[in-house]
Design a protein around this motif. Sequence first.
Motif, PDB file in Angstrom:
ATOM      1  N   SER A 229       0.831  -1.209   0.000  1.00  0.00           N
ATOM      2  CA  SER A 229       0.000   0.000   0.000  1.00  0.00           C
ATOM      3  C   SER A 229       0.864   1.257   0.000  1.00  0.00           C
ATOM      4  CB  SER A 229      -0.912   0.014   1.237  1.00  0.00           C
ATOM      5  OG  SER A 229      -1.811  -1.060   1.208  1.00  0.00           O
ATOM      6  N   ALA A 230       1.940   1.241   0.764  1.00  0.00           N
ATOM      7  CA  ALA A 230       2.827   2.400   0.862  1.00  0.00           C
ATOM      8  C   ALA A 230       3.498   2.710  -0.473  1.00  0.00           C
ATOM      9  CB  ALA A 230       3.882   2.154   1.940  1.00  0.00           C
ATOM     10  N   THR A 243      -3.118   6.505   4.413  1.00  0.00           N
ATOM     11  CA  THR A 243      -4.478   7.011   4.682  1.00  0.00           C
ATOM     12  C   THR A 243      -5.368   6.756   3.462  1.00  0.00           C
ATOM     13  OG1 THR A 243      -3.593   8.743   6.139  1.00  0.00           O
ATOM     14  CG2 THR A 243      -5.849   9.023   5.359  1.00  0.00           C
ATOM     15  N   ASN A 244      -4.844   7.036   2.276  1.00  0.00           N
ATOM     16  CA  ASN A 244      -5.617   6.841   1.027  1.00  0.00           C
ATOM     17  C   ASN A 244      -5.997   5.373   0.812  1.00  0.00           C
ATOM     18  OD1 ASN A 244      -5.342   9.553   0.541  1.00  0.00           O
ATOM     19  ND2 ASN A 244      -3.741   9.345  -1.008  1.00  0.00           N
ATOM     20  N   THR A 245      -5.114   4.456   1.266  1.00  0.00           N
ATOM     21  CA  THR A 245      -5.388   3.025   1.057  1.00  0.00           C
ATOM     22  C   THR A 245      -6.041   2.382   2.290  1.00  0.00           C
ATOM     23  OG1 THR A 245      -3.086   2.574   1.700  1.00  0.00           O
ATOM     24  CG2 THR A 245      -3.561   2.665  -0.662  1.00  0.00           C
ATOM     25  N   LYS A 246      -6.478   3.232   3.229  1.00  0.00           N
ATOM     26  CA  LYS A 246      -7.246   2.803   4.415  1.00  0.00           C
ATOM     27  C   LYS A 246      -6.448   1.915   5.374  1.00  0.00           C
ATOM     28  CE  LYS A 246     -11.286   4.683   3.298  1.00  0.00           C
ATOM     29  NZ  LYS A 246     -10.877   5.899   2.644  1.00  0.00           N
ATOM     30  N   VAL A 247      -5.111   1.940   5.276  1.00  0.00           N
ATOM     31  CA  VAL A 247      -4.299   1.278   6.304  1.00  0.00           C
ATOM     32  C   VAL A 247      -4.454   2.070   7.603  1.00  0.00           C
ATOM     33  CG1 VAL A 247      -1.956   0.669   7.040  1.00  0.00           C
ATOM     34  CG2 VAL A 247      -2.664   0.273   4.663  1.00  0.00           C
ATOM     35  N   PHE A 248      -4.308   3.395   7.469  1.00  0.00           N
ATOM     36  CA  PHE A 248      -4.693   4.293   8.563  1.00  0.00           C
ATOM     37  C   PHE A 248      -6.157   4.680   8.326  1.00  0.00           C
ATOM     38  CE2 PHE A 248      -0.060   6.010   8.479  1.00  0.00           C
ATOM     39  CZ  PHE A 248       0.363   4.960   9.299  1.00  0.00           C
ATOM     40  N   MET A 249      -6.993   4.534   9.333  1.00  0.00           N
ATOM     41  CA  MET A 249      -8.412   4.828   9.144  1.00  0.00           C
ATOM     42  C   MET A 249      -8.670   6.329   8.997  1.00  0.00           C
ATOM     43  SD  MET A 249      -9.261   1.908   8.734  1.00  0.00           S
ATOM     44  CE  MET A 249     -10.932   2.302   8.226  1.00  0.00           C
ATOM     45  N   SER A 250      -7.732   7.128   9.491  1.00  0.00           N
ATOM     46  CA  SER A 250      -7.842   8.579   9.322  1.00  0.00           C
ATOM     47  C   SER A 250      -6.439   9.165   9.389  1.00  0.00           C
ATOM     48  CB  SER A 250      -8.699   9.191  10.436  1.00  0.00           C
ATOM     49  OG  SER A 250      -8.017   9.064  11.688  1.00  0.00           O
ATOM     50  N   VAL A 267       7.730  11.595   6.026  1.00  0.00           N
ATOM     51  CA  VAL A 267       8.594  10.520   5.526  1.00  0.00           C
ATOM     52  C   VAL A 267       7.899   9.785   4.374  1.00  0.00           C
ATOM     53  CG1 VAL A 267       7.770   8.652   7.064  1.00  0.00           C
ATOM     54  CG2 VAL A 267      10.163   8.686   6.309  1.00  0.00           C
ATOM     55  N   ARG A 268       8.709   9.290   3.421  1.00  0.00           N
ATOM     56  CA  ARG A 268       8.171   8.511   2.298  1.00  0.00           C
ATOM     57  C   ARG A 268       8.519   7.036   2.481  1.00  0.00           C
ATOM     58  NH1 ARG A 268       6.470  11.971  -1.751  1.00  0.00           N
ATOM     59  NH2 ARG A 268       7.198  14.113  -1.437  1.00  0.00           N
ATOM     60  N   ALA A 269       7.772   6.194   1.791  1.00  0.00           N
ATOM     61  CA  ALA A 269       7.913   4.742   1.977  1.00  0.00           C
ATOM     62  C   ALA A 269       9.348   4.270   1.790  1.00  0.00           C
ATOM     63  CB  ALA A 269       6.994   4.008   0.998  1.00  0.00           C
ATOM     64  N   GLU A 270      10.006   4.783   0.727  1.00  0.00           N
ATOM     65  CA  GLU A 270      11.342   4.265   0.411  1.00  0.00           C
ATOM     66  C   GLU A 270      12.416   4.667   1.416  1.00  0.00           C
ATOM     67  OE1 GLU A 270      11.023   7.838  -2.568  1.00  0.00           O
ATOM     68  OE2 GLU A 270       9.668   6.372  -1.674  1.00  0.00           O
ATOM     69  N   ASN A 271      12.065   5.559   2.358  1.00  0.00           N
ATOM     70  CA  ASN A 271      13.020   5.967   3.389  1.00  0.00           C
ATOM     71  C   ASN A 271      12.956   5.087   4.636  1.00  0.00           C
ATOM     72  OD1 ASN A 271      11.998   9.193   2.405  1.00  0.00           O
ATOM     73  ND2 ASN A 271      13.946   8.287   1.857  1.00  0.00           N
ATOM     74  N   LEU A 272      11.982   4.172   4.667  1.00  0.00           N
ATOM     75  CA  LEU A 272      11.787   3.354   5.859  1.00  0.00           C
ATOM     76  C   LEU A 272      12.575   2.045   5.800  1.00  0.00           C
ATOM     77  CD1 LEU A 272       9.582   5.411   6.425  1.00  0.00           C
ATOM     78  CD2 LEU A 272       8.075   3.528   7.063  1.00  0.00           C
ATOM     79  N   SER A 273      13.013   1.589   6.963  1.00  0.00           N
ATOM     80  CA  SER A 273      13.648   0.279   7.072  1.00  0.00           C
ATOM     81  C   SER A 273      12.562  -0.782   7.242  1.00  0.00           C
ATOM     82  CB  SER A 273      14.589   0.241   8.275  1.00  0.00           C
ATOM     83  OG  SER A 273      13.835   0.349   9.475  1.00  0.00           O
ATOM     84  N   LEU A 274      12.959  -2.052   7.134  1.00  0.00           N
ATOM     85  CA  LEU A 274      12.004  -3.133   7.389  1.00  0.00           C
ATOM     86  C   LEU A 274      11.545  -3.102   8.845  1.00  0.00           C
ATOM     87  CD1 LEU A 274      10.601  -5.588   6.079  1.00  0.00           C
ATOM     88  CD2 LEU A 274      12.483  -6.994   6.907  1.00  0.00           C
ATOM     89  N   ASP A 275      12.442  -2.729   9.747  1.00  0.00           N
ATOM     90  CA  ASP A 275      12.074  -2.578  11.166  1.00  0.00           C
ATOM     91  C   ASP A 275      10.953  -1.555  11.339  1.00  0.00           C
ATOM     92  OD1 ASP A 275      13.799  -4.212  12.955  1.00  0.00           O
ATOM     93  OD2 ASP A 275      15.383  -3.241  11.835  1.00  0.00           O
ATOM     94  N   ASP A 276      11.049  -0.438  10.594  1.00  0.00           N
ATOM     95  CA  ASP A 276      10.013   0.590  10.680  1.00  0.00           C
ATOM     96  C   ASP A 276       8.651   0.032  10.283  1.00  0.00           C
ATOM     97  OD1 ASP A 276      11.793   2.613  11.480  1.00  0.00           O
ATOM     98  OD2 ASP A 276      12.288   3.134   9.401  1.00  0.00           O
TER      99      ASP A 276
END
Length: 293
Positions: A229-230, A243-250, A267-276
């Motif tokens: 989704s990210a 939020t747009n893909t309803k992973v976060f409800m709001s 932050v953008r998806a590609e900046n996150l680690s797998l731990d994040d």
Amino acid sequence: MSNILEDTQFIMKKYKIRANKSLGQNFLINQNVVDKIVESSNISKEDLVIEIGPGLGTLTKELLEKAGKVICIELDKKMVKILLDRFSLYDNFEIIHEDVLKVRLNKIIKEEKEKNGFKIAKIVANLPYYITTPIIMKLLEDRLDLESITVMVQKEVADRLIAIPGEKETGAITYSVYYYATSEGILEVPNDSFIPEPEVNSKVIKLTIRKEPPVEVKSRGVMFKIIKSAFMQRRKTLLNALTNTKVFMSKEEGLSILKDLNLDENVRAENLSLDDFAEITNKILVDEEKKDV
């Protein structure tokens, strides 16, 4: 002494073969590349090797000399005939005429290990580029009893597969590969190593299957859905994408979760680690459990 190019041209002429573009066929004619694939696979007579899309058998020939057994999975019936003609006298050769995405590899590996006493199973292949990602994901997600996967793929895809999550080349598949395996680039392969020449360069990579995953997560399936989704809206911030893909409800819920995990709201998806992503998943699932109580 004949070389790969002469052998390939001879076989293509003998069987009136042309590379099938719809099956992503490009025939490898570079001996150094073949040697490097075999060498980096580290094959012994105790190993079962599964080769996907062997084509004319250029790589197969070398694998048969090193491995305890080679099982080739080939969709093109013309190639099946050629492979049977070339290698039917080898007692460690078997061919399955089928689409690899439909083959029950876990059953084959289990039976071969039990029946023939193979200690280790490995995948070695020059993968058809048009279905590289589905094949790689099947091999990883089916949790096969494998030690390693050594494959040649399109360079652009290879770089994404073996990137470290959070690096420049990161895509959704990067996180999946990183979860299941450690990875390394072995060799870049120029397009003149094939006939016909593909329009892209290639790369040999090796994935070594992890014994344990690198993160603890309450649900692997939920985490990968969140990652997908990210990256579906990778130009957006993680907050907006989820939020747009309803992973976060709001947006408010998303902001609260990011704040609790000390993640920047921009932050953008590609900046996150797998731990994040594991922490986001665990937080969402824990919060849902609390709501249900």
